[in-house]
Motif scaffolding. Structure first.
Motif, PDB file in Angstrom:
ATOM      1  N   LEU A   1       0.905  -1.222  -0.075  1.00 43.34           N
ATOM      2  CA  LEU A   1       0.049   0.153   0.035  1.00 43.34           C
ATOM      3  C   LEU A   1       0.858   1.230   0.223  1.00 43.34           C
ATOM      4  N   LEU A   2       2.086   1.190   0.786  1.00 51.88           N
ATOM      5  CA  LEU A   2       2.944   2.073   0.688  1.00 51.88           C
ATOM      6  C   LEU A   2       3.361   2.665  -0.548  1.00 51.88           C
ATOM      7  N   HIS A   3       3.366   1.880  -1.519  1.00 49.57           N
ATOM      8  CA  HIS A   3       3.755   2.086  -3.123  1.00 49.57           C
ATOM      9  C   HIS A   3       2.787   1.997  -3.954  1.00 49.57           C
ATOM     10  N   ALA A   4       1.570   2.103  -3.279  1.00 52.70           N
ATOM     11  CA  ALA A   4       0.061   2.193  -3.977  1.00 52.70           C
ATOM     12  C   ALA A   4       0.024   1.015  -5.019  1.00 52.70           C
ATOM     13  N   LYS A   5       0.562  -0.240  -4.869  1.00 55.83           N
ATOM     14  CA  LYS A   5       0.302  -1.309  -5.646  1.00 55.83           C
ATOM     15  C   LYS A   5      -0.906  -1.737  -5.456  1.00 55.83           C
ATOM     16  N   PRO A   6      -1.458  -2.409  -6.579  1.00 57.68           N
ATOM     17  CA  PRO A   6      -2.785  -3.257  -6.412  1.00 57.68           C
ATOM     18  C   PRO A   6      -2.456  -4.473  -5.576  1.00 57.68           C
ATOM     19  N   VAL A   7      -3.450  -4.674  -4.729  1.00 57.90           N
ATOM     20  CA  VAL A   7      -3.005  -5.674  -3.589  1.00 57.90           C
ATOM     21  C   VAL A   7      -4.323  -6.408  -3.416  1.00 57.90           C
ATOM     22  N   MET A   8      -4.242  -7.602  -2.835  1.00 60.88           N
ATOM     23  CA  MET A   8      -5.108  -8.687  -2.605  1.00 60.88           C
ATOM     24  C   MET A   8      -4.902  -9.374  -1.290  1.00 60.88           C
ATOM     25  N   ALA A   9      -5.808  -9.363  -0.385  1.00 55.93           N
ATOM     26  CA  ALA A   9      -5.447 -10.029   0.846  1.00 55.93           C
ATOM     27  C   ALA A   9      -6.098 -11.246   1.054  1.00 55.93           C
ATOM     28  N   ILE A  10      -5.453 -12.264   1.521  1.00 55.61           N
ATOM     29  CA  ILE A  10      -6.328 -13.639   1.900  1.00 55.61           C
ATOM     30  C   ILE A  10      -6.282 -13.276   3.313  1.00 55.61           C
ATOM     31  N   SER A  11      -7.374 -13.279   3.936  1.00 58.84           N
ATOM     32  CA  SER A  11      -7.540 -12.626   5.621  1.00 58.84           C
ATOM     33  C   SER A  11      -7.754 -13.740   6.278  1.00 58.84           C
ATOM     34  N   TRP A  12      -7.244 -13.804   7.769  1.00 60.50           N
ATOM     35  CA  TRP A  12      -7.407 -14.687   8.763  1.00 60.50           C
ATOM     36  C   TRP A  12      -8.214 -13.862  10.126  1.00 60.50           C
ATOM     37  N   SER A  13      -8.224 -12.412   9.623  1.00 63.96           N
ATOM     38  CA  SER A  13      -8.848 -11.613  10.739  1.00 63.96           C
ATOM     39  C   SER A  13      -9.365 -10.462  10.476  1.00 63.96           C
ATOM     40  N   HIS A  14     -10.206  -9.841  11.408  1.00 67.21           N
ATOM     41  CA  HIS A  14     -10.970  -8.519  10.762  1.00 67.21           C
ATOM     42  C   HIS A  14     -10.173  -7.383  10.370  1.00 67.21           C
ATOM     43  N   LYS A  15      -8.839  -7.547  10.932  1.00 70.57           N
ATOM     44  CA  LYS A  15      -7.876  -6.469  10.628  1.00 70.57           C
ATOM     45  C   LYS A  15      -7.743  -6.171   9.118  1.00 70.57           C
ATOM     46  N   TYR A  16      -7.759  -7.348   8.463  1.00 69.64           N
ATOM     47  CA  TYR A  16      -7.278  -7.194   6.822  1.00 69.64           C
ATOM     48  C   TYR A  16      -8.312  -6.118   6.165  1.00 69.64           C
ATOM     49  N   LYS A  17      -9.959  -6.619   6.326  1.00 77.59           N
ATOM     50  CA  LYS A  17     -11.010  -5.817   5.894  1.00 77.59           C
ATOM     51  C   LYS A  17     -10.774  -4.507   6.357  1.00 77.59           C
ATOM     52  N   GLU A  18     -10.526  -4.294   7.735  1.00 77.83           N
ATOM     53  CA  GLU A  18     -10.358  -3.105   8.372  1.00 77.83           C
ATOM     54  C   GLU A  18      -9.240  -1.977   7.614  1.00 77.83           C
ATOM     55  N   LEU A  19      -8.169  -2.819   7.354  1.00 75.82           N
ATOM     56  CA  LEU A  19      -7.008  -2.044   6.759  1.00 75.82           C
ATOM     57  C   LEU A  19      -7.446  -1.621   5.308  1.00 75.82           C
ATOM     58  N   PHE A  20      -7.974  -2.454   4.642  1.00 78.85           N
ATOM     59  CA  PHE A  20      -8.377  -2.110   3.162  1.00 78.85           C
ATOM     60  C   PHE A  20      -9.574  -1.282   2.940  1.00 78.85           C
ATOM     61  N   SER A  21     -10.322  -1.177   4.000  1.00 79.30           N
ATOM     62  CA  SER A  21     -11.496  -0.164   4.033  1.00 79.30           C
ATOM     63  C   SER A  21     -11.204   1.392   4.281  1.00 79.30           C
ATOM     64  N   ILE A  22      -9.925   1.557   4.489  1.00 78.62           N
ATOM     65  CA  ILE A  22      -9.214   2.694   4.525  1.00 78.62           C
ATOM     66  C   ILE A  22      -9.213   3.393   3.295  1.00 78.62           C
ATOM     67  N   PHE A  23      -9.136   2.277   2.438  1.00 83.28           N
ATOM     68  CA  PHE A  23      -8.713   2.971   1.023  1.00 83.28           C
ATOM     69  C   PHE A  23      -9.898   2.804  -0.020  1.00 83.28           C
ATOM     70  N   GLY A  24     -10.879   2.203   0.745  1.00 84.55           N
ATOM     71  CA  GLY A  24     -12.124   1.784  -0.040  1.00 84.55           C
ATOM     72  C   GLY A  24     -12.077   0.649  -0.814  1.00 84.55           C
ATOM     73  N   ILE A  25     -11.112  -0.212  -0.640  1.00 88.64           N
ATOM     74  CA  ILE A  25     -10.882  -1.475  -1.554  1.00 88.64           C
ATOM     75  C   ILE A  25     -11.058  -2.635  -0.776  1.00 88.64           C
ATOM     76  N   GLU A  26     -11.968  -2.770   0.221  1.00 88.41           N
ATOM     77  CA  GLU A  26     -12.263  -3.976   1.150  1.00 88.41           C
ATOM     78  C   GLU A  26     -12.933  -5.073   0.220  1.00 88.41           C
ATOM     79  N   ASP A  27     -13.211  -4.879  -0.978  1.00 90.19           N
ATOM     80  CA  ASP A  27     -13.825  -5.943  -1.791  1.00 90.19           C
ATOM     81  C   ASP A  27     -12.424  -6.719  -2.273  1.00 90.19           C
ATOM     82  N   TYR A  28     -11.431  -6.485  -2.100  1.00 89.60           N
ATOM     83  CA  TYR A  28     -10.237  -7.396  -2.633  1.00 89.60           C
ATOM     84  C   TYR A  28      -9.839  -8.114  -1.295  1.00 89.60           C
ATOM     85  N   VAL A  29     -10.694  -8.298  -0.408  1.00 90.17           N
ATOM     86  CA  VAL A  29     -10.165  -9.243   0.762  1.00 90.17           C
ATOM     87  C   VAL A  29     -10.650 -10.507   0.719  1.00 90.17           C
TER      88      VAL A  29
END
Length: 435
Positions: free
Chosen positions: A345-373
């Protein structure tokens, strides 16, 4: 205007997890811009001594004799065995702080800063919280030091004994921050404060700069890779997610997902893969630890991929700066590691997360990209590939969303450290006036 000298003890950092290392160096970086002379101490393990000193940090670890350490370890194993056999449960982990070494090495201390990330939760249990309470009391009584819990994941505090201990611990802190909305809700329920009154600030690693002398091309060449205009996809796996599933190797559902994504990427002849670990135990760590980090999973994946001439692996010990730089060279990042994702994210790369915790969706929601979790407990290969394809088709929009938010995050972190520095200056002034 820079202030005078500062002595700070950092708790919860290490040189194995690259996120913990990045947060450690971010605290050091931010305080050194605000004080003319900063002495940074960190509680660590003995095998991290040289790495700490290399980064101008004073290591504080258990300096007892080897005989005493072996006796402690034996007692720990006996207690653990007793709990497992008699009570049917594992002994909770606790990292005992080396108070004798603290007293010997630290003569003056102004701040204690905790950057544990995710240590105060039901899964860790009450003992670690009790140990932190003991440390806070010790540092406040001996040094009159202020104590801050920087943004981290909290909760859920479902166990009454964990909740009571956490409430006591936070009552002793000078300030604590929630890293995400779910954590803030847990904290509000625990402390009875209003949610809006609990400071919300996202991960301090968003301000991480690190050593700027790391050369990207040299790093890539060190693993035998030259980009030469080719597309590079980075996969940064998480051994702990692998351990959540039953099955070894190709029979493990997490590995099947990662292999499906790797195969999807390699269908394009102009695309290469790089496997980047985020947890890497230093060379001096016990062999049992070194064989139990993300490199194990990277090696497993590398062996299973047919087109090894197009799949490269980061092996050996690497610093947080180096891992961040490897990720910066990728065109797409797929990861289950929280701070690997932050590096992307620091380098504005397209990112996709495979999540095991709520913290991933919360992180992506900052940028409005939570659909990629992709949630680990509901994922399958078809949904994983579909999500990657969607990310590829929308990558420019994703990068734009990330870029537009980064400066605001950095400004918030800057304001937090300025506030902490201001609070500390007031505290020192008060102590001096009383003296």
């Amino acid at each position: 205007m820079m202030k005078d000298a500062l002595h700070v003890l950092i708790v919860g950092a290490n040189f194995s997890n690259k996120g913990a290392e990045a947060m450690l160096k971010t605290v050091q970086q931010e305080l050194e811009t605000r004080y003319s002379n900063v002495t940074t101490y960190m509680i660590c393990r003995e095998y991290e001594k040289e790495l700490a000193e290399k980064n101008n940090i004073v290591p504080v670890f258990d300096e007892a004799s080897q005989l005493v350490k072996e006796a402690k370890n034996l007692l720990w194993r006996i207690e653990g065995k007793f709990m497992k056999v008699v009570m049917g449960k594992n002994k909770p982990f606790v990292f005992a702080f080396p108070y004798d070494t603290i007293q010997k090495k630290i003569k003056k201390l102004d701040l204690v800063i905790d950057i544990s990330g995710f240590a105060y939760a039901d899964s860790w249990g009450k003992p670690m919280i009790d140990e932190t309470i003991k440390l806070i009391d010790f540092c406040k009584q001996r040094y009159k030091a202020r104590c801050y819990f920087l943004p981290q994941a909290w909760g859920s505090f479902d166990k009454p004994e964990v909740a009571a201990a956490a409430k006591e611990m936070l009552s002793k802190a000078d300030k604590f921050y929630a890293r995400d909305l779910v954590s803030r809700e847990y904290l509000a329920t625990l402390t009875k404060d209003k949610e809006q009154d609990i400071p919300l600030l996202h991960d301090i690693a968003f301000a991480y700069e690190g050593n700027k002398n790391v050369e990207p091309e040299d790093l890539l060449q060190s693993v035998g890779y030259r980009k030469n205009g080719r597309r590079l996809v980075c996969i940064s796996p998480n051994l702990r997610v692998y351990e959540k599933f039953e099955g070894d190797g190709a029979d493990n559902p997490y590995v099947r997902i990662l292999m499906a994504l790797a195969s999807e990427c390699l269908q394009d002849p102009q695309t290469d893969l790089i496997l980047v670990p985020n947890e890497i135990f230093p060379d001096g760590a016990p062999d049992s630890a070194k064989g139990n980090d993300d490199r194990l999973l990277c090696r497993m994946l590398h062996e299973m991929i047919d087109q090894q001439d197009r799949c490269f692996i980061v092996d050996g010990y690497r610093s947080a700066e180096e891992i961040k730089t490897f990720i910066s060279q990728a065109d797409v990042l797929i990861s289950s590691r929280f701070h690997a994702l932050i590096f992307g994210l620091l380098h504005a790369k397209p990112v996709m997360a495979i999540s095991w915790s709520h913290k991933y969706k919360e992180l992506f929601s900052i940028f409005g990209i939570e659909d990629y979790v992709l949630e680990w407990n509901t994922m399958d290969t078809a949904s994983a590939i579909k999500l990657l394809q969607r990310l590829e088709s929308e990558k420019d929009e994703v990068s734009t969303r990330i870029s537009s938010t980064l400066e605001e995050l950095r400004a918030q972190i800057d304001a937090m450290f300025t506030e902490i520095s201001s609070d500390n200056s007031k505290s020192i002034s008060t102590i001096n006036s009383v003296a």
